[in-house]
Scaffold this motif. Sequence first.
Motif, PDB file in Angstrom:
ATOM      1  N   SER A  23       0.446  -8.750  -2.784  1.00 48.09           N
ATOM      2  CA  SER A  23      -0.453  -7.862  -2.056  1.00 48.09           C
ATOM      3  C   SER A  23       0.161  -6.478  -1.930  1.00 48.09           C
ATOM      4  CB  SER A  23      -0.738  -8.398  -0.642  1.00 48.09           C
ATOM      5  OG  SER A  23      -1.435  -9.612  -0.677  1.00 48.09           O
ATOM      6  N   VAL A  24      -0.701  -5.466  -1.944  1.00 51.10           N
ATOM      7  CA  VAL A  24      -0.291  -4.084  -1.697  1.00 51.10           C
ATOM      8  C   VAL A  24      -0.918  -3.624  -0.384  1.00 51.10           C
ATOM      9  CG1 VAL A  24      -0.495  -1.688  -2.478  1.00 51.10           C
ATOM     10  CG2 VAL A  24      -0.008  -3.502  -4.134  1.00 51.10           C
ATOM     11  N   LEU A  25      -0.092  -3.108   0.509  1.00 47.81           N
ATOM     12  CA  LEU A  25      -0.570  -2.534   1.767  1.00 47.81           C
ATOM     13  C   LEU A  25      -0.177  -1.057   1.793  1.00 47.81           C
ATOM     14  CD1 LEU A  25       0.408  -5.375   4.276  1.00 47.81           C
ATOM     15  CD2 LEU A  25      -1.835  -4.933   3.251  1.00 47.81           C
ATOM     16  N   PRO A  26      -1.141  -0.147   1.660  1.00 54.82           N
ATOM     17  CA  PRO A  26      -0.842   1.280   1.554  1.00 54.82           C
ATOM     18  C   PRO A  26      -0.813   2.002   2.903  1.00 54.82           C
ATOM     19  CG  PRO A  26      -3.167   0.913   1.136  1.00 54.82           C
ATOM     20  CD  PRO A  26      -2.562  -0.445   1.396  1.00 54.82           C
ATOM     21  N   HIS A  27      -0.413   3.262   2.843  1.00 51.75           N
ATOM     22  CA  HIS A  27      -0.485   4.210   3.970  1.00 51.75           C
ATOM     23  C   HIS A  27       0.360   3.783   5.173  1.00 51.75           C
ATOM     24  CE1 HIS A  27      -3.690   5.642   1.486  1.00 51.75           C
ATOM     25  NE2 HIS A  27      -4.536   4.708   1.841  1.00 51.75           N
ATOM     26  N   LEU A  28       1.552   3.254   4.930  1.00 49.90           N
ATOM     27  CA  LEU A  28       2.430   2.799   6.009  1.00 49.90           C
ATOM     28  C   LEU A  28       3.702   3.639   6.034  1.00 49.90           C
ATOM     29  CD1 LEU A  28       2.012  -1.044   5.413  1.00 49.90           C
ATOM     30  CD2 LEU A  28       0.735   0.410   6.988  1.00 49.90           C
ATOM     31  N   THR A  29       4.534   3.402   7.059  1.00 50.76           N
ATOM     32  CA  THR A  29       5.833   4.076   7.075  1.00 50.76           C
ATOM     33  C   THR A  29       6.675   3.602   5.898  1.00 50.76           C
ATOM     34  OG1 THR A  29       6.664   2.375   8.590  1.00 50.76           O
ATOM     35  CG2 THR A  29       5.882   4.429   9.558  1.00 50.76           C
ATOM     36  N   GLY A  30       6.452   2.368   5.476  1.00 48.78           N
ATOM     37  CA  GLY A  30       7.029   1.847   4.247  1.00 48.78           C
ATOM     38  C   GLY A  30       8.458   1.388   4.344  1.00 48.78           C
ATOM     39  N   GLY A  31       9.397   2.317   4.456  1.00 51.24           N
ATOM     40  CA  GLY A  31      10.804   1.956   4.362  1.00 51.24           C
ATOM     41  C   GLY A  31      11.385   1.325   5.604  1.00 51.24           C
ATOM     42  N   ASP A  32      10.906   1.720   6.776  1.00 54.09           N
ATOM     43  CA  ASP A  32      11.427   1.185   8.037  1.00 54.09           C
ATOM     44  C   ASP A  32      10.255   0.761   8.911  1.00 54.09           C
ATOM     45  OD1 ASP A  32      12.930   0.460  10.193  1.00 54.09           O
ATOM     46  OD2 ASP A  32      13.534   2.492  10.755  1.00 54.09           O
ATOM     47  N   LEU A  33       9.683  -0.380   8.591  1.00 49.91           N
ATOM     48  CA  LEU A  33       8.474  -0.843   9.278  1.00 49.91           C
ATOM     49  C   LEU A  33       8.715  -1.075  10.764  1.00 49.91           C
ATOM     50  CD1 LEU A  33       7.335  -3.410   6.571  1.00 49.91           C
ATOM     51  CD2 LEU A  33       6.316  -1.178   6.996  1.00 49.91           C
ATOM     52  N   SER A  34       9.930  -1.478  11.103  1.00 52.14           N
ATOM     53  CA  SER A  34      10.220  -1.802  12.497  1.00 52.14           C
ATOM     54  C   SER A  34      10.211  -0.567  13.392  1.00 52.14           C
ATOM     55  CB  SER A  34      11.580  -2.501  12.609  1.00 52.14           C
ATOM     56  OG  SER A  34      12.613  -1.665  12.125  1.00 52.14           O
ATOM     57  N   SER A  35      10.234   0.627  12.787  1.00 55.02           N
ATOM     58  CA  SER A  35      10.252   1.855  13.585  1.00 55.02           C
ATOM     59  C   SER A  35       8.869   2.259  14.069  1.00 55.02           C
ATOM     60  CB  SER A  35      10.850   3.006  12.765  1.00 55.02           C
ATOM     61  OG  SER A  35       9.984   3.371  11.693  1.00 55.02           O
ATOM     62  N   ASP A  36       7.853   1.607  13.558  1.00 61.54           N
ATOM     63  CA  ASP A  36       6.477   1.943  13.926  1.00 61.54           C
ATOM     64  C   ASP A  36       5.821   0.733  14.585  1.00 61.54           C
ATOM     65  OD1 ASP A  36       3.426   2.045  13.329  1.00 61.54           O
ATOM     66  OD2 ASP A  36       4.100   4.106  12.929  1.00 61.54           O
ATOM     67  N   ASP A  37       5.328   0.915  15.794  1.00 65.36           N
ATOM     68  CA  ASP A  37       4.756  -0.213  16.544  1.00 65.36           C
ATOM     69  C   ASP A  37       3.601  -0.868  15.808  1.00 65.36           C
ATOM     70  OD1 ASP A  37       6.552   0.062  18.595  1.00 65.36           O
ATOM     71  OD2 ASP A  37       5.246   1.285  19.852  1.00 65.36           O
ATOM     72  N   ASN A  38       2.802  -0.076  15.124  1.00 63.28           N
ATOM     73  CA  ASN A  38       1.668  -0.642  14.390  1.00 63.28           C
ATOM     74  C   ASN A  38       2.130  -1.344  13.114  1.00 63.28           C
ATOM     75  OD1 ASN A  38      -1.388  -0.757  13.879  1.00 63.28           O
ATOM     76  ND2 ASN A  38      -0.652   0.219  12.020  1.00 63.28           N
ATOM     77  N   ASP A  39       3.011  -0.699  12.356  1.00 63.50           N
ATOM     78  CA  ASP A  39       3.422  -1.243  11.064  1.00 63.50           C
ATOM     79  C   ASP A  39       4.260  -2.507  11.170  1.00 63.50           C
ATOM     80  OD1 ASP A  39       2.097   0.954  10.194  1.00 63.50           O
ATOM     81  OD2 ASP A  39       3.765   1.856   9.105  1.00 63.50           O
ATOM     82  N   LYS A  40       4.780  -2.796  12.371  1.00 62.67           N
ATOM     83  CA  LYS A  40       5.508  -4.047  12.583  1.00 62.67           C
ATOM     84  C   LYS A  40       4.647  -5.265  12.254  1.00 62.67           C
ATOM     85  CE  LYS A  40       8.569  -2.412  16.301  1.00 62.67           C
ATOM     86  NZ  LYS A  40       8.873  -2.532  17.752  1.00 62.67           N
ATOM     87  N   ILE A  41       3.336  -5.090  12.301  1.00 63.42           N
ATOM     88  CA  ILE A  41       2.418  -6.188  12.012  1.00 63.42           C
ATOM     89  C   ILE A  41       2.649  -6.744  10.610  1.00 63.42           C
ATOM     90  CG2 ILE A  41      -0.037  -6.786  11.740  1.00 63.42           C
ATOM     91  CD1 ILE A  41      -0.648  -4.577  13.794  1.00 63.42           C
TER      92      ILE A  41
END
Length: 226
Positions: free
Chosen positions: A160-178
């Motif tokens: 799967s591809v999930l675009p438009h995220l912080t990408g490299g450090d997902l844990s730094s973004d409350d939403n991208d932690k999902i």
Amino acid sequence: MKAILFSSDFVGLNAVKELEELVGKPAKDINFAIINEACAVEEGDDNSFFVNGMHFIKNNFGNFYLVNLLALSLNDIKKRIEKSDVIFCFGGNTEYLKTVFDKTGFSNILPELLEAKVWCGSSAGSMILGKMVSSTWQNKLYGQADDYGVKSYLDLLDFSVLPHLTGGDLSSDDNDKIVFDISADVNWDVYALSDWSAVLVNDDKVSVIGKHWSKLHMGKVIENNQ
């Protein structure tokens, strides 16, 4: 299969060299078939990304042909794509895009087309080629979207591809932690991309180009670039 799966497009990540290598031609000789159905149902969103993307294609590559799947017969679709080296599918609503692919029969002919053509996807145009993360998870990650009853994408790739995220450090973004929970819920690889990265598919070899991305499996990051 050969593909470049952007989070954004060439404007976010200049991948002209990579595309030249996949196609086997210099940029100015590479012709594009453009699909832009996905953004048709995006309510109130700014669609200038399409203009910017097309401007880059016009100024860096050869000819381009607009392929309106809903307006053309399958025979005419094939003719326009046969004149092209690359099928470029822009972004928008991925579930709606899949309904268009299915309704027009494009889903059925695409695997054969990709034996000779390179696929370039932007956002939804990248997501649709692989495996679908459930609508429930996508709504949590991206916000509520219209439900078109789609249960799977094309499954031509086993990730799967999930675009438009912080990408490299997902844990730094409350939403991208999902994305950690999403990855733990599926049994395949998940690529979390920023708009400055893309997944490169060259037959059996899959890699990531650009910056700020993560590859996850079973809820854990197994490779990334911060």
